[in-house]
Design a protein around this motif. Structure first.
Motif, PDB file in Angstrom:
ATOM      1  N   PRO A 116      24.401   9.093  48.169  1.00  0.00           N
ATOM      2  CA  PRO A 116      23.521   9.245  46.986  1.00  0.00           C
ATOM      3  C   PRO A 116      21.965   9.064  47.323  1.00  0.00           C
ATOM      4  CG  PRO A 116      25.291   8.062  46.180  1.00  0.00           C
ATOM      5  CD  PRO A 116      25.355   7.896  47.872  1.00  0.00           C
ATOM      6  N   GLY A 117      21.136   9.948  46.389  1.00  0.00           N
ATOM      7  CA  GLY A 117      19.803   9.790  46.448  1.00  0.00           C
ATOM      8  C   GLY A 117      19.216   8.645  46.124  1.00  0.00           C
ATOM      9  N   ALA A 118      19.848   8.042  45.051  1.00  0.00           N
ATOM     10  CA  ALA A 118      19.393   6.924  44.381  1.00  0.00           C
ATOM     11  C   ALA A 118      19.746   5.584  45.471  1.00  0.00           C
ATOM     12  CB  ALA A 118      19.993   6.506  43.049  1.00  0.00           C
ATOM     13  N   ASP A 119      20.690   5.650  46.062  1.00  0.00           N
ATOM     14  CA  ASP A 119      20.834   4.709  47.114  1.00  0.00           C
ATOM     15  C   ASP A 119      19.979   4.686  48.410  1.00  0.00           C
ATOM     16  OD1 ASP A 119      23.482   2.832  46.369  1.00  0.00           O
ATOM     17  OD2 ASP A 119      24.234   4.881  46.049  1.00  0.00           O
ATOM     18  N   ALA A 120      19.792   5.957  48.931  1.00  0.00           N
ATOM     19  CA  ALA A 120      18.711   6.260  49.621  1.00  0.00           C
ATOM     20  C   ALA A 120      17.265   5.458  49.386  1.00  0.00           C
ATOM     21  CB  ALA A 120      18.681   7.515  50.269  1.00  0.00           C
ATOM     22  N   PHE A 121      17.007   5.981  48.080  1.00  0.00           N
ATOM     23  CA  PHE A 121      15.902   5.327  47.600  1.00  0.00           C
ATOM     24  C   PHE A 121      15.875   3.952  47.788  1.00  0.00           C
ATOM     25  CE2 PHE A 121      12.888   3.883  44.287  1.00  0.00           C
ATOM     26  CZ  PHE A 121      11.667   4.394  44.677  1.00  0.00           C
ATOM     27  N   THR A 156      17.629   6.234  57.487  1.00  0.00           N
ATOM     28  CA  THR A 156      18.872   6.109  56.987  1.00  0.00           C
ATOM     29  C   THR A 156      19.553   7.612  57.212  1.00  0.00           C
ATOM     30  OG1 THR A 156      17.863   5.082  54.832  1.00  0.00           O
ATOM     31  CG2 THR A 156      19.927   6.240  54.387  1.00  0.00           C
ATOM     32  N   GLN A 157      18.998   8.718  57.371  1.00  0.00           N
ATOM     33  CA  GLN A 157      19.649   9.957  57.836  1.00  0.00           C
ATOM     34  C   GLN A 157      20.303   9.620  59.191  1.00  0.00           C
ATOM     35  OE1 GLN A 157      16.429  12.508  56.851  1.00  0.00           O
ATOM     36  NE2 GLN A 157      17.863  13.867  56.269  1.00  0.00           N
ATOM     37  N   LEU A 158      19.578   9.076  60.185  1.00  0.00           N
ATOM     38  CA  LEU A 158      20.274   9.057  61.388  1.00  0.00           C
ATOM     39  C   LEU A 158      21.280   7.990  61.551  1.00  0.00           C
ATOM     40  CD1 LEU A 158      19.575   8.822  64.501  1.00  0.00           C
ATOM     41  CD2 LEU A 158      18.340   6.947  64.390  1.00  0.00           C
ATOM     42  N   ILE A 159      21.334   6.870  60.778  1.00  0.00           N
ATOM     43  CA  ILE A 159      22.454   5.748  60.778  1.00  0.00           C
ATOM     44  C   ILE A 159      23.611   6.511  60.220  1.00  0.00           C
ATOM     45  CG2 ILE A 159      23.499   3.524  59.739  1.00  0.00           C
ATOM     46  CD1 ILE A 159      20.442   2.624  60.027  1.00  0.00           C
ATOM     47  N   ALA A 160      23.315   7.623  58.843  1.00  0.00           N
ATOM     48  CA  ALA A 160      24.329   8.158  58.395  1.00  0.00           C
ATOM     49  C   ALA A 160      25.181   9.123  59.373  1.00  0.00           C
ATOM     50  CB  ALA A 160      24.043   8.870  57.159  1.00  0.00           C
ATOM     51  N   ALA A 161      24.038   9.638  59.950  1.00  0.00           N
ATOM     52  CA  ALA A 161      24.501  10.735  60.973  1.00  0.00           C
ATOM     53  C   ALA A 161      25.489  10.187  62.103  1.00  0.00           C
ATOM     54  CB  ALA A 161      23.416  11.589  61.697  1.00  0.00           C
ATOM     55  N   GLU A 162      25.372   9.001  62.564  1.00  0.00           N
ATOM     56  CA  GLU A 162      26.005   8.076  63.552  1.00  0.00           C
ATOM     57  C   GLU A 162      27.462   7.830  62.912  1.00  0.00           C
ATOM     58  OE1 GLU A 162      23.845   4.830  64.302  1.00  0.00           O
ATOM     59  OE2 GLU A 162      22.337   5.795  65.803  1.00  0.00           O
ATOM     60  N   ARG A 163      27.511   7.621  61.562  1.00  0.00           N
ATOM     61  CA  ARG A 163      28.767   7.522  61.050  1.00  0.00           C
ATOM     62  C   ARG A 163      29.558   8.890  60.047  1.00  0.00           C
ATOM     63  NH1 ARG A 163      27.169   2.077  57.579  1.00  0.00           N
ATOM     64  NH2 ARG A 163      26.546   0.805  59.697  1.00  0.00           N
ATOM     65  N   ARG A 164      28.954  10.228  60.649  1.00  0.00           N
ATOM     66  CA  ARG A 164      29.487  11.415  60.072  1.00  0.00           C
ATOM     67  C   ARG A 164      29.276  11.382  58.645  1.00  0.00           C
ATOM     68  NH1 ARG A 164      34.641  12.293  63.909  1.00  0.00           N
ATOM     69  NH2 ARG A 164      33.579  12.149  66.004  1.00  0.00           N
ATOM     70  N   GLN A 165      28.306  11.149  58.172  1.00  0.00           N
ATOM     71  CA  GLN A 165      27.720  11.034  56.670  1.00  0.00           C
ATOM     72  C   GLN A 165      26.607  11.759  56.560  1.00  0.00           C
ATOM     73  OE1 GLN A 165      27.377   6.648  56.084  1.00  0.00           O
ATOM     74  NE2 GLN A 165      28.525   6.970  54.431  1.00  0.00           N
ATOM     75  N   THR A 166      26.245  12.439  55.447  1.00  0.00           N
ATOM     76  CA  THR A 166      25.088  13.077  55.065  1.00  0.00           C
ATOM     77  C   THR A 166      24.252  12.327  53.846  1.00  0.00           C
ATOM     78  OG1 THR A 166      25.870  14.749  53.656  1.00  0.00           O
ATOM     79  CG2 THR A 166      25.577  15.382  55.889  1.00  0.00           C
ATOM     80  N   ASP A 211      21.725  12.779  50.312  1.00  0.00           N
ATOM     81  CA  ASP A 211      21.139  13.437  49.301  1.00  0.00           C
ATOM     82  C   ASP A 211      19.629  13.417  49.445  1.00  0.00           C
ATOM     83  OD1 ASP A 211      20.400  15.041  47.104  1.00  0.00           O
ATOM     84  OD2 ASP A 211      21.228  13.558  45.866  1.00  0.00           O
ATOM     85  N   VAL A 212      19.065  13.918  50.302  1.00  0.00           N
ATOM     86  CA  VAL A 212      17.647  14.063  50.486  1.00  0.00           C
ATOM     87  C   VAL A 212      16.816  14.535  49.157  1.00  0.00           C
ATOM     88  CG1 VAL A 212      15.811  14.837  52.023  1.00  0.00           C
ATOM     89  CG2 VAL A 212      17.786  14.149  52.902  1.00  0.00           C
ATOM     90  N   ALA A 213      17.426  15.619  48.600  1.00  0.00           N
ATOM     91  CA  ALA A 213      16.847  15.919  47.398  1.00  0.00           C
ATOM     92  C   ALA A 213      16.705  15.129  46.434  1.00  0.00           C
ATOM     93  CB  ALA A 213      17.550  17.462  46.756  1.00  0.00           C
ATOM     94  N   GLY A 214      17.787  14.374  45.950  1.00  0.00           N
ATOM     95  CA  GLY A 214      18.009  13.270  45.157  1.00  0.00           C
ATOM     96  C   GLY A 214      16.935  11.827  45.577  1.00  0.00           C
TER      97      GLY A 214
END
Length: 874
Positions: free
Chosen positions: A392-397, A410-420, A422-425
């Motif tokens: 979630p965007g709130a967690d990314a923030f 955060t996006q890089l680590i998420a991609a390594e775990r096959r996650q995306t 919520d950049v807009a959030g």
């Protein structure tokens, strides 16, 4: 061939007659005349205005080895670094340029000679392929005629591959690339074998035909509407990546295997202590080597880690490096050692690295240590989120705001775990934070100079007239009213000729008075309103407009001007003494003080602060003129005026110039000469945020008042110690020595006589003695001495001491023989203190607790035996 030799050969080839190019030093990574561009990302950036016909130089041919960074904005290679053989954040671009001098024929001839001649690179022509724009028949013919390249080795490609442009607008044109077959002896050199277009594209995309040089034939200026207009004169811009050329000349498969990187990787292996894998497993080492180069060069060119603009990109690079060091098992600063290696390796070619090495290492270490404080918590939070498909965007923030994780990390680590993610959030949360920060900043400055929503209707007095600001030239104006608004006892007036400054750029609003026929308004504030600004004050009676005399509080304005010019002088002094990385991060210019926030990595020691203060005062006493002028924005930047990446400027700007000292874009009011500041004195230096320091100072009358106050305090202190001010230091030193002797004597007495106290109560709980006593001692060291003496002189005993001085508390000591049975002083102290509402703790043999309510200490003492008995289990 070593990379240093390649670099030198390129410069020597083009600067030698008959080619006779001017060897121009690399420009800074921070573009000097283009604040819209994050970093210098190509060799032609420093010549952009020349190509556009906006600037003329005393040469029409140039050769450079340009420092470049691609790590933000449109040109961003950050994500690929370490995972490919060619992507880098920092790289060197060899380039030759013609400004309306030679064109395609000469450019092709020079490139062919430097690449193939045995006197220069000596690459076999059988290994070389060429691309052109598919419409550029002239270039195709010249490659055949001038270089003798066979037609089957020339491939025409489209706009995507062979039309070059700096950005959405600006210089552009068709280009021609030189590629080298790097497949090895089994394939390279088989010149008679014809490649089809599809096979050529496949091999070039695979990196087996490696592009080493791009020749751009500058013919057009791209407009915002998509149209192309011819440049004043056809020109040439070429770029050969040094890292790629070095890989070819050194016969290695990856840029990271060249001598530009291997010493840095070797140093990383020494620091980390794990072997390097040239395959996918070595990506973290390659990232570290690459990022160390970028960090060292960006810091040397004055970029400073921050949360905005260029500084944020630098911080992202630093923190990506820390994360990769973490993946290698490193839990201490790593990049600082590699940055040192970069300075050693490249300091001859780029002397600024050696000149700024201490600064580079200090800032790098500080940034690494700062991120180490939070990275573990952030990684743990990401582990907790690993079961969700979208973070979630709130967690990314929160990862960004609390743990310092840039969103791309955060996006890089998420991609390594096959996650995306919520950049807009995330962006929404970031926007909310920026709004809160801006509101807090405005409140700290006393309120923003913005249009406020007040009650009441405007009454227009002169509908066709427009307000004119006259405050730069005068503090008094005989004028008319354009409009007014009255609600309750608040009156707002819009003056036709307005000498009152409305708060902006950190400078506070003017105060003063407006006097009409039979009435007077004391001006308490100035606010922005539609079409200008309004003076505001309290006015109890019904208002009727008349011609007025507007008078700014002149002594107050003069003090504001002293402080504003003072901020410019201190900014210049900070940049001179601390380094060009210093950049203003905010300011307050008031009549009684100035406050200046700036980017810097740590506290400033007293000696350095004194040098900065002396530098400012030296310019004050030189009585230098303070000149202001209106200039075109581009002309001001070219002249060296400081502009900020996050600011937006109009085409015409106001420049404040203290000749030879400071040149800044500024709309505030200033003294006419620096001598009118009188005196400059610092009052505070502290941290304002991560990587931001804050200084406060006073000038003129404020500085004089400060000195008088300090003198009065000095005289009062001397009087209290029965001394003269000039002898005060010696008197204090004598008293301190006497105090030290008394403290030593007290310690001796405590050790000798207080282990067995005659006062207090002693109770036996089984075979344990419980000693209860009271004391007025406040000094914790002295209490510790008492308790140590007790422990040394007793067996199977507990001491509970209640202190009732300025800080009432409970102190407990336990002898060693009871410690072995699990008795802990901290548990006893905490339990007894709880009776009074207090709490505390400490080590097993000695602990202290504060008394929540001192009035309940006697109750705590009465209940202490029962509490100890319960804890002992007896």
């Amino acid at each position: 061939m070593e990379s240093a030799a390649i670099r030198r050969k390129f410069l020597d080839y083009f600067s030698a007659a008959p080619r006779s190019h001017r060897e121009v030093p690399s420009s800074s990574l921070v573009p000097a005349d283009d604040p819209t561009l994050l970093f210098t990302n190509a060799g032609m950036v420093q010549f952009k205005r020349v190509f556009q016909g906006l600037e003329r130089r005393d040469y029409s041919r140039a050769v450079t080895c340009q420092k470049c960074v691609r790590a933000g904005g449109k040109h961003n290679d950050l994500e690929q670094v370490g995972h490919t053989a060619r992507h880098h954040t920092f790289f060197e671009m060899l380039g030759n340029f013609s400004f309306g001098d030679y064109f395609k024929r000469e450019a092709i001839g020079y490139a062919w000679e430097w690449v193939t001649s045995d006197a220069w690179l000596g690459i076999s022509p059988d290994r070389i392929y060429v691309t052109i724009h598919h419409t550029d028949d002239e270039a195709r013919g010249l490659w055949r005629e001038v270089a003798g390249v066979q037609d089957e080795r020339i491939f025409g490609l489209g706009d995507e591959d062979n039309f070059w442009q700096m950005g959405e607008t600006g210089p552009a044109g068709p280009c021609s690339e030189i590629l080298v077959d790097v497949r090895g002896k089994r394939h390279a050199g088989r010149g008679k074998r014809k490649l089809g277009r599809d096979e050529f594209v496949r091999l070039s995309e695979a990196g087996e035909l490696l592009e080493i040089w791009n020749l751009v034939f500058m013919q057009y200026d791209l407009r915002a509407d998509g149209s192309r207009s011819p440049l004043p004169a056809p020109s040439v811009d070429t770029g050969a990546g040094l890292e790629r050329v070095a890989a070819v000349m050194q016969g290695v498969a990856s840029n990271f295997d060249t001598d530009l990187f291997t010493p840095v990787i070797r140093r990383a292996v020494e620091v980390v202590g794990k072997p390097y894998d040239r395959g996918p497993g070595g990506a973290s080492y390659r990232v570290l080597a690459d990022h160390a180069r970028a960090v060292a060069f960006l810091l040397a060119d004055g970029v400073f880690p921050s949360n905005e603009g260029r500084g944020y990109v630098l911080r992202r690079i630093l923190r990506r490096a820390v994360r990769h060091a973490w993946l290698l098992g490193r839990r201490a600063p790593t990049l600082v050692h590699l940055a040192h290696e970069v300075c050693e390796l490249m300091g001859v070619a780029y002397p600024e690295l050696l000149a700024k090495r201490q600064h580079i290492e200090t800032v790098t270490r500080a940034e690494e240590e700062r991120f180490f404080e939070t990275i573990e918590g952030g990684l743990k939070r990401l582990d907790e989120l690993k079961r969700v498909k979208v973070i979630p965007g709130a967690d990314a923030f929160k990862l960004y705001d609390t743990y310092g994780f840039p969103i791309d990390l955060t996006q890089l680590i998420a991609a390594e775990r096959r996650q995306t993610v919520d950049v807009a959030g995330f962006e929404r949360e970031l926007g909310k934070q920026r709004t809160r920060s801006q509101e807090a900043l405005e409140r700290s400055k006393g309120g923003p100079a913005v249009q406020r929503q007040r009650a009441g209707e405007w009454r227009v007095v002169k509908p066709k007239a427009r307000q004119q600001w006259v405050g730069y030239d005068t503090t008094r104006a005989d004028t008319d009213l354009l409009a007014f608004r009255q609600a309750g006892d608040t009156l707002e007036l819009v003056l036709e000729e307005n000498p009152f400054y409305a708060e902006s750029g950190g400078q506070v609003s003017d105060t003063g008075r407006v006097q009409g026929e039979g009435w007077e308004l004391q001006v308490a504030d100035v606010e922005k309103v539609e079409g200008g600004s309004a003076v505001v004050g309290s006015f109890g009676a019904a208002f009727e407009p008349t011609p007025v005399t507007a008078q700014v509080d002149e002594p107050r304005r003069r003090n504001i001007e002293r402080n504003h010019t003072g901020t410019h002088l201190v900014h210049a002094a900070l940049r001179k003494i601390l380094g060009a990385h210093v950049r203003q991060q905010g300011s307050v210019v008031a009549p009684d003080r100035l406050r200046f926030d700036f980017a810097h990595h740590g506290p400033i020691d007293d000696e350095t602060l004194g040098r900065i203060e002396a530098e400012v005062n030296a310019h004050v006493w030189e009585n230098l003129p303070v000149e202001t002028r209106q200039m075109k924005y581009q002309d001001a930047i070219t002249a060296g005026a400081i502009a900020f990446f996050t600011e937006k400027y109009g085409d015409i700007v106001r420049v404040v110039d203290v000749p030879g000292v400071s040149l800044e874009l500024c709309g505030g009011t200033h003294v006419p000469t620096t001598g009118q500041i009188g005196l400059f004195r610092f009052t505070h230096e502290t941290g304002a945020a991560a990587g931001v320091r804050r200084i406060e100072a006073v000038t003129g009358p404020g500085a004089y008042e400060l000195i008088r106050k300090l003198e009065a305090q000095l005289e009062a202190a001397a009087g209290a110690l029965k001394s003269q001010p000039e002898h005060l230091v010696r008197r204090i030193e004598t008293l301190l020595e006497e105090n030290r002797k008394l403290e030593r004597r007290v310690e001796e007495l405590l050790k000798a006589g207080s282990g067995r106290r005659e006062t207090g109560d002693v109770e036996r709980i089984g075979d344990v003695e419980l000693h209860l006593d009271e004391s007025a001692i406040d000094d914790r060291n002295q209490i510790a001495i008492l308790m140590d003496a007790f422990r040394a002189q007793h067996k199977r005993a507990i001491s509970v001491l209640f202190t009732n001085g300025e800080r009432p508390g409970i102190h407990v000591a336990v002898t060693d023989d009871l410690l072995s049975e699990g008795v802990k002083a901290g548990e006893i102290a905490g339990a007894i203190a709880a009776v009074s509402g207090g709490k505390g703790g400490g080590r097993p043999h000695f602990a202290s607790a504060g008394a929540g309510d001192p009035a309940k200490l006697s109750l705590a003492r009465s209940e202490a035996p029962a509490i100890v008995r319960r804890l002992l289990g007896r």
